[in-house]
Design an enzyme around this catalytic site. Structure first.
Site, PDB file in Angstrom:
ATOM      1  N   GLY A 238       0.834  -1.196   0.000  1.00 51.68           N
ATOM      2  CA  GLY A 238       0.000   0.000   0.000  1.00 51.68           C
ATOM      3  C   GLY A 238       0.867   1.243   0.000  1.00 51.68           C
ATOM      4  O   GLY A 238       0.749   2.102  -0.854  1.00 51.68           O
ATOM      5  N   PHE A 239       1.745   1.336   0.987  1.00 52.34           N
ATOM      6  CA  PHE A 239       2.719   2.432   1.085  1.00 52.34           C
ATOM      7  C   PHE A 239       2.050   3.794   1.225  1.00 52.34           C
ATOM      8  O   PHE A 239       2.678   4.823   0.990  1.00 52.34           O
ATOM      9  CB  PHE A 239       3.684   2.423  -0.112  1.00 52.34           C
ATOM     10  CG  PHE A 239       4.246   1.059  -0.408  1.00 52.34           C
ATOM     11  CD1 PHE A 239       4.966   0.378   0.560  1.00 52.34           C
ATOM     12  CD2 PHE A 239       4.050   0.452  -1.632  1.00 52.34           C
ATOM     13  CE1 PHE A 239       5.472  -0.886   0.304  1.00 52.34           C
ATOM     14  CE2 PHE A 239       4.553  -0.826  -1.895  1.00 52.34           C
ATOM     15  CZ  PHE A 239       5.273  -1.492  -0.928  1.00 52.34           C
ATOM     16  N   ALA A 509       1.377  -3.215  13.788  1.00 50.81           N
ATOM     17  CA  ALA A 509       1.933  -4.236  14.688  1.00 50.81           C
ATOM     18  C   ALA A 509       1.666  -3.825  16.131  1.00 50.81           C
ATOM     19  O   ALA A 509       1.210  -4.621  16.956  1.00 50.81           O
ATOM     20  CB  ALA A 509       3.428  -4.392  14.445  1.00 50.81           C
ATOM     21  N   LYS A 650      12.522 -12.094  11.256  1.00 49.96           N
ATOM     22  CA  LYS A 650      12.566 -12.224   9.801  1.00 49.96           C
ATOM     23  C   LYS A 650      11.683 -11.168   9.116  1.00 49.96           C
ATOM     24  O   LYS A 650      12.134 -10.457   8.212  1.00 49.96           O
ATOM     25  CB  LYS A 650      12.085 -13.620   9.431  1.00 49.96           C
ATOM     26  CG  LYS A 650      12.282 -14.014   7.995  1.00 49.96           C
ATOM     27  CD  LYS A 650      11.915 -15.490   7.853  1.00 49.96           C
ATOM     28  CE  LYS A 650      12.170 -15.989   6.456  1.00 49.96           C
ATOM     29  NZ  LYS A 650      11.866 -17.432   6.374  1.00 49.96           N
ATOM     30  N   GLN A 655      11.022  -5.962   6.520  1.00 51.18           N
ATOM     31  CA  GLN A 655      10.372  -4.651   6.420  1.00 51.18           C
ATOM     32  C   GLN A 655      11.423  -3.551   6.308  1.00 51.18           C
ATOM     33  O   GLN A 655      11.294  -2.625   5.506  1.00 51.18           O
ATOM     34  CB  GLN A 655       9.602  -4.367   7.719  1.00 51.18           C
ATOM     35  CG  GLN A 655       8.256  -4.981   7.789  1.00 51.18           C
ATOM     36  CD  GLN A 655       7.237  -3.927   7.421  1.00 51.18           C
ATOM     37  OE1 GLN A 655       7.150  -3.542   6.268  1.00 51.18           O
ATOM     38  NE2 GLN A 655       6.491  -3.463   8.378  1.00 51.18           N
ATOM     39  N   GLY A 721       7.379  -0.206   9.613  1.00 55.84           N
ATOM     40  CA  GLY A 721       7.004  -0.110   8.205  1.00 55.84           C
ATOM     41  C   GLY A 721       7.689   1.014   7.463  1.00 55.84           C
ATOM     42  O   GLY A 721       7.890   0.933   6.260  1.00 55.84           O
ATOM     43  N   GLU A 722       8.020   2.086   8.163  1.00 52.12           N
ATOM     44  CA  GLU A 722       8.471   3.267   7.436  1.00 52.12           C
ATOM     45  C   GLU A 722       9.878   3.733   7.777  1.00 52.12           C
ATOM     46  O   GLU A 722      10.519   4.417   6.996  1.00 52.12           O
ATOM     47  CB  GLU A 722       7.446   4.393   7.646  1.00 52.12           C
ATOM     48  CG  GLU A 722       6.105   3.901   7.118  1.00 52.12           C
ATOM     49  CD  GLU A 722       4.951   4.851   7.285  1.00 52.12           C
ATOM     50  OE1 GLU A 722       4.843   5.774   6.483  1.00 52.12           O
ATOM     51  OE2 GLU A 722       4.146   4.639   8.205  1.00 52.12           O
TER      52      GLU A 722
END
Ligand code: MOS
Length: 760
Positions: A238-239, A509, A650, A655, A721-722
């Site tokens: 998605g980002f 998360a 992992k 990520q 994620g970022e």
């Protein structure tokens, strides 16, 4: 199975393979565009060809007569629908309108029996437009910059006095840094399948937020929340561009209502460039000033970013400059510039990635000017508390990240002189930068059910963007209850499940994970409570704290012969299932470690309740620059991150590696170009909009620094994620400088910029 010191199993942290891996590699995981329903027909969007103007006529007669066509929706036959308030939609025009605000705006929707028929008919729609000259150049429009109305302006502040700070400075960097328009390009393009059953709507949508999409559709169609269901079990990335609802989703629902059949609308790769957002172009004027010893005495960040005619989108580049380093005199300002381009949106590490690039490049320039090692300069200005608020950090292990990354990379051996290492026709350089991203935790609910066989089902209205959410939630649930992962089933991606936030801001998360943890912990307690109050049980009257739970077996600590299984407990209890919902929200537990006994709060709870929650890291890389061609190859990479508890080594490192690969793309390749006449984005294929391929990416070493954070969330994990993209871009630019002596401040660093001074 591994166990912790209390005898509980500890799957969490282990590099478990994805539980949905087999489904993904066998094609068993179905994405929105792959869904087939009986009677399904196809919708194709007709886009406006100019960036600004008015639609004077729309001739749909030929399209309507074309084979297979069921309907052509335009502003002529579709009443305006209300503009939804949630989520704040980037495009706040009516879905179909006469006013044209950007090239690619949808002016009609053609519905036909087959995709080919719909595409053919869409090409027959004739639009007459009264076109006006579009404004497309950010630099030429800086004087129209304005401060957005929204209070969401992260980092924006004035503290101390920049002018005064400057007077004590020995060295000053004053430069402009530019980032271009970029597009998310997830592997899975957007797609929507909509089906009505009377007044009830079911939508299969490629989205980062099933709940938000459902809410949006409720508002548009005036439906009750329980009458709209949005389903999205698998997301192919998605980002950010799937973080809000775009016009094609409600238009598909509208089309399905009109033709009374299920309708599918799948955007093409080219269409992905027009109506689903982009990272806006930015211009960042940074001023950094330091004393001779490297102490920052002034920092100014004055930013402009593009927004559209329809919205006020802020790319918060000032967030990082305001808090990354200790500095007494700081001014951070954002301005928006309206251009006749489509509405921008969040894109992976919105603001943090772009703002970090400008700041961390300027820091490298400052280090060069001071003749100081860039790591040392950063340590010198390390922010022990959040300088933008004065609040302590819930945890911060940035110094350890610098140390661990530098050690593994071999930074100490670096010769600081630029442009002096040569291997054949390659110049070699190394660079580093700080990575940082907020640890966001948003309210989330989850449900855990134990069945008679001791298996557990967990459900949560979050979604797995492809990052491993199914897997980490399996691990969290398995450990919290004490059953093997094979006994846990996780259900996600359905707006009927307990509400969880949109998967944005790296929050899933932490948020969904905390809700699942709380639901599973309480479920476990309830089942154990039954056990210890059951006179016939070998564990009657044992304190719950004396019980170990592993692999579905409950036993007495120190005497494993006293044991029973979850299945036996439920059997004796006569329960077919035990169900537990839980809600996790930030704030409640701030001020005392989560789980610590009541009464241990510091006296002044109001004040101590405020912490800055943030992840940090350090990026180190080596590049080689072709002396003749200006080609840049990234040849070596080492990073160290501290992100609280590691849920799955992992998926976590994967990520982070993915984020770094994004950084490589942002640094060297990604840029969307605009046709200055029509305002159309022109490089709208993956052969012209370049993203890194395997051959561009070196082995990436990702190291994790141990970090305990009991304040950040019940789970103790920060999102990942970022943060990987932050710091990566500047590290590459700084390495190019080190290799060549050439300072680049405009992304991307394509070869003509790298060669710049040598050819002029
Ligand atoms: Mo992310 S850009 O917050 O989806």
């Amino acid at each position: 199975m591994a166990a912790d010191e209390k005898g509980h199993q500890s799957l969490v942290g282990q590099p478990m393979d994805r539980v949905d891996g087999v489904l993904k590699v066998t094609g068993g995981a179905r994405y929105a565009a792959e869904l087939e329903l009986p009677g399904l027909v196809h919708a194709v969007l007709v886009e406006c060809p100019v960036a600004r103007g008015t639609l004077t006529a729309l001739d749909t007669r030929a399209a309507e007569r074309a084979p297979g066509v069921l309907a052509v929706l335009t502003r002529k036959n579709v009443p305006p629908l209300p503009v939804p308030t949630t989520p704040p939609s980037g495009d706040s025009t009516p879905l179909l309108d006469w006013t044209l605000n950007y090239s690619g705006q949808v002016v009609a929707v053609v519905v036909a029996s087959t995709l080919e028929q719909a595409e053919h008919a869409a090409a027959l729609v004739k639009a007459d437009v009264d076109a006006e000259r579009p404004e497309l150049d950010l630099e030429q429009r800086l004087d129209t910059g304005f401060v957005p109305n929204s209070s969401f302006r992260p980092g924006e502040q004035t503290r101390g006095n920049v002018e005064q700070g400057l007077s004590g400075a020995a060295v000053k960097i004053d430069a402009v840094y530019r980032t271009p328009t970029e597009h998310h390009n997830p592997m899975e393009p957007h797609a929507t399948v909509a089906a009505w059953d009377g007044d009830r709507l079911t939508v299969y949508d490629a989205t980062q937020g099933v709940t938000n999409t459902a809410q949006n559709l409720c508002e548009l169609f005036g439906l009750a929340r329980e009458d709209v269901r949005v389903v999205d079990p698998f997301v192919g990335g998605g980002f950010g561009c799937k973080g809000q609802s775009w016009p094609h989703t409600p238009l598909t629902a509208l089309a399905a209502k009109v033709v009374k059949r299920p309708v599918k609308c799948a955007l093409s790769r080219r269409q992905m460039f027009f109506t689903v957002g982009h990272r806006p172009q930015t211009r960042q004027a940074n001023l950094l000033a330091a004393r001779r010893d490297g102490t920052l005495v002034a920092l100014r960040h004055d930013a402009h970013n593009q927004t559209s005619r329809l919205d006020e989108f802020l790319e918060p580049t000032g967030a990082a400059p305001s808090m990354l380093y200790a500095c007494d005199n700081v001014s951070v300002r954002h301005h928006l510039v309206r251009l006749d381009l489509s509405p921008p949106t969040y894109m992976r590490a919105p603001g943090e990635a772009s703002g970090n690039f400008g700041l961390e490049t300027a820091m490298d320039e400052l280090a060069v000017a001071l003749v100081m090692d860039p790591v040392e300069l950063r340590l010198k200005n390390h922010a022990d508390v959040d300088p933008s608020t004065g609040h302590p950090f819930s945890s911060k292990s940035l110094k350890a990240c610098y140390a661990k990354g530098a050690e593994a990379f071999g930074w100490a051996k670096r010769d600081p002189r630029p442009g002096v290492r040569r291997e054949g026709h390659w110049l070699v350089g190394t660079g580093m930068a700080t990575a940082s991203y907020p640890a966001n935790f948003r309210p989330a609910a989850a449900c855990a059910v134990m069945y008679a066989d001791g298996s557990v089902r967990v459900s949560c209205g979050t979604q797995d963007l492809g990052t491993g959410t199914y897997t980490i939630l399996t691990q969290v649930a398995a450990d919290a209850v004490g059953v093997p992962a094979s006994k846990v089933r996780v259900e996600l991606g359905d707006s009927r499940l307990p509400t969880a936030p949109t998967s944005g801001g790296s929050c899933s998360a932490t948020s969904a994970g905390s809700a699942v943890l709380l639901a599973c912990r309480t479920l476990r307690s309830r089942v154990l409570q039954y056990l210890t109050s059951d006179e016939g049980s070998p564990l009657f009257n044992v304190k719950a704290t004396e019980l170990e739970t592993r692999d579905g077996v409950v036993s007495l600590r120190g005497d494993p012969s006293k044991k029973t299984s979850y299945a036996d407990i439920l059997g004796r209890w006569g329960k077919r299932q035990v169900e537990q919902e839980a809600f996790a929200e930030p704030g409640r537990e701030r001020g005392r470690p989560f789980g610590a006994p009541q009464g241990t709060e510091p006296a002044d709870k109001g004040k101590s309740a405020e912490y800055t929650m943030h992840g940090f890291g350090a990026q180190f890389c080596e590049v080689k620059v072709d002396v003749d061609l200006g080609t840049v190859r990234v040849t070596r990479w080492t990073s160290a991150f501290a992100l609280g508890k590691v849920l799955n080594e992992k998926t976590l490192t994967s990520q982070l590696r993915g984020g770094i690969v994004w950084g490589l793309g942002m640094a060297l390749e990604e840029e969307t170009l605009v046709d200055p006449t029509t305002g159309r984005f022109v490089n709208t294929t993956l052969s012209e909009y370049h993203v890194p391929v395997n051959a561009d990416v070196p082995p990436i070493e990702v190291l994790l620094v141990d970090e305990q954070d009991e304040l950040v969330s019940p789970l103790g994990a920060k999102g990942a994620g970022e943060i990987g993209i932050t710091g990566a871009v500047a590290a590459i630019g700084n390495a190019i400088f080190h290799a060549t002596g050439q300072r680049l401040r405009d992304l991307p660093f394509t070869l003509e910029k790298v060669l710049g001074p040598q050819v002029t």
